[in-house]
Motif scaffolding. Structure first.
Motif, PDB file in Angstrom:
ATOM      1  N   THR A 107      48.060  16.630  -6.823  1.00  0.00           N
ATOM      2  CA  THR A 107      49.085  15.769  -7.414  1.00  0.00           C
ATOM      3  C   THR A 107      50.193  15.535  -6.396  1.00  0.00           C
ATOM      4  O   THR A 107      50.618  16.479  -5.715  1.00  0.00           O
ATOM      5  N   VAL A 108      50.652  14.302  -6.288  1.00  0.00           N
ATOM      6  CA  VAL A 108      51.769  13.943  -5.415  1.00  0.00           C
ATOM      7  C   VAL A 108      52.951  13.531  -6.276  1.00  0.00           C
ATOM      8  O   VAL A 108      52.799  12.762  -7.232  1.00  0.00           O
ATOM      9  N   VAL A 109      54.127  14.054  -5.952  1.00  0.00           N
ATOM     10  CA  VAL A 109      55.346  13.745  -6.692  1.00  0.00           C
ATOM     11  C   VAL A 109      56.390  13.218  -5.724  1.00  0.00           C
ATOM     12  O   VAL A 109      56.529  13.746  -4.615  1.00  0.00           O
ATOM     13  N   ARG A 110      57.108  12.191  -6.120  1.00  0.00           N
ATOM     14  CA  ARG A 110      58.231  11.716  -5.301  1.00  0.00           C
ATOM     15  C   ARG A 110      59.526  12.247  -5.895  1.00  0.00           C
ATOM     16  O   ARG A 110      59.727  12.232  -7.103  1.00  0.00           O
ATOM     17  N   SER A 111      60.395  12.754  -5.049  1.00  0.00           N
ATOM     18  CA  SER A 111      61.673  13.281  -5.515  1.00  0.00           C
ATOM     19  C   SER A 111      62.562  12.135  -6.003  1.00  0.00           C
ATOM     20  O   SER A 111      62.309  10.964  -5.729  1.00  0.00           O
ATOM     21  N   ASP A 112      63.594  12.512  -6.719  1.00  0.00           N
ATOM     22  CA  ASP A 112      64.502  11.520  -7.300  1.00  0.00           C
ATOM     23  C   ASP A 112      65.539  11.103  -6.259  1.00  0.00           C
ATOM     24  O   ASP A 112      66.701  11.494  -6.304  1.00  0.00           O
ATOM     25  N   GLU A 113      65.102  10.290  -5.289  1.00  0.00           N
ATOM     26  CA  GLU A 113      65.970   9.834  -4.208  1.00  0.00           C
ATOM     27  C   GLU A 113      65.660   8.373  -3.896  1.00  0.00           C
ATOM     28  O   GLU A 113      64.629   7.839  -4.301  1.00  0.00           O
ATOM     29  N   ASP A 114      66.553   7.750  -3.143  1.00  0.00           N
ATOM     30  CA  ASP A 114      66.283   6.409  -2.626  1.00  0.00           C
ATOM     31  C   ASP A 114      65.486   6.551  -1.334  1.00  0.00           C
ATOM     32  O   ASP A 114      65.904   7.257  -0.413  1.00  0.00           O
ATOM     33  N   PHE A 115      64.340   5.879  -1.272  1.00  0.00           N
ATOM     34  CA  PHE A 115      63.459   6.015  -0.122  1.00  0.00           C
ATOM     35  C   PHE A 115      63.529   4.776   0.768  1.00  0.00           C
ATOM     36  O   PHE A 115      63.861   3.684   0.323  1.00  0.00           O
ATOM     37  N   SER A 116      63.168   4.975   2.033  1.00  0.00           N
ATOM     38  CA  SER A 116      63.119   3.877   2.982  1.00  0.00           C
ATOM     39  C   SER A 116      61.966   2.940   2.636  1.00  0.00           C
ATOM     40  O   SER A 116      61.075   3.282   1.853  1.00  0.00           O
ATOM     41  N   ASP A 117      61.976   1.763   3.232  1.00  0.00           N
ATOM     42  CA  ASP A 117      60.877   0.821   3.014  1.00  0.00           C
ATOM     43  C   ASP A 117      59.547   1.427   3.439  1.00  0.00           C
ATOM     44  O   ASP A 117      58.517   1.202   2.800  1.00  0.00           O
ATOM     45  N   ASN A 118      59.576   2.189   4.509  1.00  0.00           N
ATOM     46  CA  ASN A 118      58.350   2.823   4.988  1.00  0.00           C
ATOM     47  C   ASN A 118      57.777   3.782   3.954  1.00  0.00           C
ATOM     48  O   ASN A 118      56.584   3.746   3.638  1.00  0.00           O
ATOM     49  N   LEU A 119      58.641   4.650   3.401  1.00  0.00           N
ATOM     50  CA  LEU A 119      58.173   5.608   2.401  1.00  0.00           C
ATOM     51  C   LEU A 119      57.770   4.914   1.104  1.00  0.00           C
ATOM     52  O   LEU A 119      56.774   5.288   0.478  1.00  0.00           O
ATOM     53  N   ASN A 120      58.532   3.905   0.704  1.00  0.00           N
ATOM     54  CA  ASN A 120      58.139   3.146  -0.490  1.00  0.00           C
ATOM     55  C   ASN A 120      56.773   2.508  -0.292  1.00  0.00           C
ATOM     56  O   ASN A 120      55.973   2.410  -1.237  1.00  0.00           O
ATOM     57  N   GLY A 121      56.505   2.098   0.938  1.00  0.00           N
ATOM     58  CA  GLY A 121      55.197   1.529   1.240  1.00  0.00           C
ATOM     59  C   GLY A 121      54.087   2.552   1.094  1.00  0.00           C
ATOM     60  O   GLY A 121      52.996   2.241   0.599  1.00  0.00           O
ATOM     61  N   LEU A 122      54.362   3.800   1.488  1.00  0.00           N
ATOM     62  CA  LEU A 122      53.371   4.859   1.343  1.00  0.00           C
ATOM     63  C   LEU A 122      53.077   5.131  -0.127  1.00  0.00           C
ATOM     64  O   LEU A 122      51.920   5.302  -0.525  1.00  0.00           O
ATOM     65  N   PHE A 123      54.125   5.178  -0.933  1.00  0.00           N
ATOM     66  CA  PHE A 123      53.918   5.409  -2.367  1.00  0.00           C
ATOM     67  C   PHE A 123      53.139   4.256  -3.001  1.00  0.00           C
ATOM     68  O   PHE A 123      52.283   4.472  -3.852  1.00  0.00           O
ATOM     69  N   LYS A 124      53.455   3.039  -2.585  1.00  0.00           N
ATOM     70  CA  LYS A 124      52.735   1.883  -3.111  1.00  0.00           C
ATOM     71  C   LYS A 124      51.260   1.955  -2.737  1.00  0.00           C
ATOM     72  O   LYS A 124      50.375   1.640  -3.541  1.00  0.00           O
ATOM     73  N   GLU A 125      50.997   2.421  -1.519  1.00  0.00           N
ATOM     74  CA  GLU A 125      49.618   2.555  -1.035  1.00  0.00           C
ATOM     75  C   GLU A 125      48.826   3.548  -1.890  1.00  0.00           C
ATOM     76  O   GLU A 125      47.636   3.364  -2.137  1.00  0.00           O
ATOM     77  N   TYR A 126      49.507   4.594  -2.365  1.00  0.00           N
ATOM     78  CA  TYR A 126      48.826   5.635  -3.136  1.00  0.00           C
ATOM     79  C   TYR A 126      48.987   5.463  -4.645  1.00  0.00           C
ATOM     80  O   TYR A 126      48.488   6.280  -5.424  1.00  0.00           O
ATOM     81  N   ALA A 127      49.679   4.414  -5.076  1.00  0.00           N
ATOM     82  CA  ALA A 127      49.988   4.242  -6.496  1.00  0.00           C
ATOM     83  C   ALA A 127      48.745   4.114  -7.379  1.00  0.00           C
ATOM     84  O   ALA A 127      48.767   4.474  -8.547  1.00  0.00           O
ATOM     85  N   SER A 128      47.665   3.600  -6.815  1.00  0.00           N
ATOM     86  CA  SER A 128      46.456   3.411  -7.609  1.00  0.00           C
ATOM     87  C   SER A 128      45.635   4.686  -7.754  1.00  0.00           C
ATOM     88  O   SER A 128      44.659   4.725  -8.491  1.00  0.00           O
ATOM     89  N   ARG A 129      46.045   5.746  -7.059  1.00  0.00           N
ATOM     90  CA  ARG A 129      45.291   6.991  -7.114  1.00  0.00           C
ATOM     91  C   ARG A 129      45.733   7.840  -8.300  1.00  0.00           C
ATOM     92  O   ARG A 129      46.906   7.915  -8.628  1.00  0.00           O
ATOM     93  N   LYS A 130      44.810   8.498  -8.911  1.00  0.00           N
ATOM     94  CA  LYS A 130      45.078   9.245 -10.138  1.00  0.00           C
ATOM     95  C   LYS A 130      46.048  10.407  -9.932  1.00  0.00           C
ATOM     96  O   LYS A 130      46.701  10.830 -10.869  1.00  0.00           O
ATOM     97  N   HIS A 131      46.124  10.904  -8.706  1.00  0.00           N
ATOM     98  CA  HIS A 131      46.928  12.110  -8.509  1.00  0.00           C
ATOM     99  C   HIS A 131      48.383  11.820  -8.146  1.00  0.00           C
ATOM    100  O   HIS A 131      49.127  12.715  -7.787  1.00  0.00           O
ATOM    101  N   LEU A 132      48.840  10.573  -8.250  1.00  0.00           N
ATOM    102  CA  LEU A 132      50.247  10.265  -8.013  1.00  0.00           C
ATOM    103  C   LEU A 132      51.002  10.432  -9.332  1.00  0.00           C
ATOM    104  O   LEU A 132      50.750   9.724 -10.298  1.00  0.00           O
ATOM    105  N   SER A 133      51.921  11.387  -9.380  1.00  0.00           N
ATOM    106  CA  SER A 133      52.586  11.742 -10.631  1.00  0.00           C
ATOM    107  C   SER A 133      54.084  11.487 -10.571  1.00  0.00           C
ATOM    108  O   SER A 133      54.675  11.413  -9.505  1.00  0.00           O
ATOM    109  N   GLN A 134      54.667  11.392 -11.725  1.00  0.00           N
ATOM    110  CA  GLN A 134      56.109  11.251 -11.855  1.00  0.00           C
ATOM    111  C   GLN A 134      56.646  12.442 -12.637  1.00  0.00           C
ATOM    112  O   GLN A 134      56.011  12.921 -13.567  1.00  0.00           O
ATOM    113  N   VAL A 135      57.798  12.937 -12.241  1.00  0.00           N
ATOM    114  CA  VAL A 135      58.481  13.944 -13.041  1.00  0.00           C
ATOM    115  C   VAL A 135      59.855  13.390 -13.387  1.00  0.00           C
ATOM    116  O   VAL A 135      60.458  12.644 -12.621  1.00  0.00           O
ATOM    117  N   ALA A 136      60.326  13.747 -14.563  1.00  0.00           N
ATOM    118  CA  ALA A 136      61.616  13.246 -15.021  1.00  0.00           C
ATOM    119  C   ALA A 136      62.741  13.839 -14.178  1.00  0.00           C
ATOM    120  O   ALA A 136      62.599  14.913 -13.579  1.00  0.00           O
TER     121      ALA A 136
END
Length: 270
Positions: free
Chosen positions: A223-252
């Protein structure tokens, strides 16, 4: 949750070292999980900026003395421990004279990125797993925090997969907005190799940069979790790349953070 065993690996933890949001989360989350009945182990690097006398670090001789390979070199592993004064939590520190005795963490006094931070990361990841093996303590969850821990999910799914200590372990990789622009020199793929790992498995590291480490952690974590922060365009791009994968998770965030992580852990361990 009484039988859940959670291993935390991170770059820093309050009160020993606090330069980013990682330290804050590592102070709050393990304590909350312990209060909920989980067994906890915490590992961080023993950066030289951490005052050993003030924080009462002491070496655990029975756990020290293993040689850790980083490429063609082998360096001795030293394990130190200390307790968080206001909590019943013990922290294990991964130490080595060559990598962690300089009086700084990831950058020097001139704010220059240490050229061997890649090797320090590899040594740390291998050192954590070898120490846990020596402890004979089998984690259900291995929660890796920040880029420096990103090799652990790969190692768990390859070299350590058949080890009885890790056979049931599930990994969580939390990404933080701690991006750096520096590139590492030398053959990073060769440095990071272990048994049962070929070049293809480490292809993300060929960029020899922050993105390479983060991509590798994302690829092999359960499972991959992104912290509650503002990310750079590069990092946002990485998350977008992995968004379709089942193991990308969100925590409140905020008041729901702890219960959200608890639900995530239980789901992974079930």
């Amino acid at each position: 949750m009484s039988k859940l065993r959670i291993l935390y690996a991170a770059t820093e933890i309050d009160p020993f070292l606090q330069t980013t949001k990682v330290a804050e989360l590592l102070r709050r989350l393990p304590a909350a999980m312990q209060e909920a009945g989980a067994e906890i182990r915490i590992f961080v690097p023993r950066f030289g900026i951490i005052n050993e006398r003030k924080n009462r670090l002491h070496e655990v001789v029975r756990l020290s003395g293993i040689n850790i390979a980083v490429g063609d070199d082998e360096k001795p592993l030293v394990i130190k421990v200390a307790s968080i004064p206001t909590a019943k939590l013990q922290v294990y520190f991964i130490d080595n004279e060559d990598y962690f005795h300089r009086k700084s963490a990831l950058v020097d006094k001139n704010d220059k990125f240490h050229a061997d931070n890649d090797e320090r990361a590899i040594f740390f990841c291998k050192g954590v797993l070898e120490t846990v093996k020596k402890l004979g303590w089998s984690p259900d969850i291995v929660h890796c925090n920040d880029w420096m821990t990103s090799l652990i999910p790969l190692y768990l799914k390859t070299t350590y997969k058949k080890d009885p200590v890790f056979k049931d372990a599930k990994s969580v990789f939390t990404v933080y907005n701690n991006e750096f622009l520096d590139k590492f020199e030398g053959n990073l793929v060769e440095k990071a190799k272990m048994l049962d790992i070929d070049d293809e498995m480490l292809k993300e590291l060929k960029t020899a940069d922050f993105s390479g480490f983060v991509k590798l952690g994302m690829q092999y974590a359960d499972t991959v979790v992104r912290s509650d922060e503002d990310f750079s365009d590069n990092l946002n791009g990485l998350f977008k790349e992995y968004a379709s994968r089942k193991h990308l998770s969100q925590v409140a965030a905020d008041e729901n953070l702890l219960s959200s992580y608890q639900a995530l852990y239980n789901d992974l361990a079930s």
